[in-house]
Design an enzyme around this catalytic site. Sequence first.
Site, short mmCIF file in Angstrom:
data_model
loop_
_atom_site.label_atom_id
_atom_site.label_comp_id
_atom_site.label_asym_id
_atom_site.label_seq_id
_atom_site.Cartn_x
_atom_site.Cartn_y
_atom_site.Cartn_z
N THR A 1 0.82 -1.20 0.00
CA THR A 1 0.00 0.00 0.00
C THR A 1 0.86 1.26 0.00
O THR A 1 1.98 1.24 0.54
CB THR A 1 -0.89 0.01 1.27
OG1 THR A 1 -1.44 1.31 1.44
CG2 THR A 1 -0.09 -0.32 2.53
N TYR B 1 -1.57 0.10 10.27
CA TYR B 1 -1.86 -0.58 9.00
C TYR B 1 -0.64 -0.51 8.08
O TYR B 1 -0.15 -1.53 7.58
CB TYR B 1 -3.09 0.05 8.33
CG TYR B 1 -3.26 -0.39 6.89
CD1 TYR B 1 -3.49 -1.73 6.59
CD2 TYR B 1 -3.16 0.52 5.84
CE1 TYR B 1 -3.60 -2.15 5.26
CE2 TYR B 1 -3.28 0.12 4.53
CZ TYR B 1 -3.50 -1.22 4.24
OH TYR B 1 -3.60 -1.63 2.94
#
Length: 328
Positions: A116, A140
């Site tokens: 990501t 995350y």
Amino acid sequence: MKVLVTGGAGYIGSHVVRQLGEAGHEVVVFDNLSTGYRWAVSCGELIVGDLADEAAITEVFNSHRFDAVLHFAANIVVPESVENPLKYYSNNTRNTLNLLKAVEKHAVPYMVFSSTAAVYGMPEQTVLTEDLPLAPINPYGASKMMSERMIMDLAAASSLHYVILRYFNVAGANPDGLLGQATPEATHLIKVACECVTGKRDGMKVFGTDYDTRDGTCIRDYIHVEDLAKAHVMALDYMAGGGESRVLNCGYGRGFTVREVIDMVKQQAGKDFPVSETGRRAGDPAALMADNTLIKDVLGWEPSFDDLKTIVSTALAWEKIWMEKQAQ
Ligand code: UDP
């Protein structure tokens, strides 16, 4: 190739599974169905299981001989990762370790990993290259950065080859209405706006209108899920052709503001809905866009859906189909 797809019943994984099937690969999906759906697995075999369960992973690898592993299974909600970091280090980082143990033991040659843009944190630049220092600002992003590192270290110590794909803002749906994002309690902008159109939500908020951007709201690089899925299939071909391990951004290299996205949703839906303006969301950089030079050079990837109208119209069409599907 015979391919294991973890998280193949989820939003992105299911689009990749469909394209893998079309390309003639043999697919085995491993998914705990926590946010994925059985119907989303359009080809191959579905094994319902959890990557926390090492015995279940062992069984899958003992009964199949995989040429490649595509690893999508993960939790992806940034605010939740801040509130419950250990969930992310367990389900993302530790479960990747569990999977890598099997990849090592069975000498699987190729791996494609879903990473990501959150690994970059709050960079000074707005157009990001893969060589920027990684500085995630939430659990995350950190959980994905740690997973990337484990994959790289294993590859350095073994015959494993990898392609790590760093996704920017994935949106849209299969243009034939077969698949789309069905994630419960989605938080992503385009999905939230589409839920306002169908009436699932009464309205939505714009988080921050005082950014240094053309209209004061954040700019993001929205990439159509089918273009992203195609990058995974191309990554497999690239490695099978002898390509070396790479980390590649997946984005179009241009961005839209929050207001531009909401306006496009309203325009495509031909419907208005309430939008209120509120303060900034913690950890949102003003603008994030991918430098996609590398993925184009290395994989020969070219987008087919680089158009906000297409992204939004496919997302909207899917949202309506999904509402009807749920009502049945
Ligand atoms: N956003 C917003 N309202 C929403 C959801 C998102 O204003 O209901 C904004 C968010 O602050 C960010 C952009 O839309 O600037 C994209 O957010 P999203 O959560 O979709 O993806 P992220 O960039 O955080 O991965």
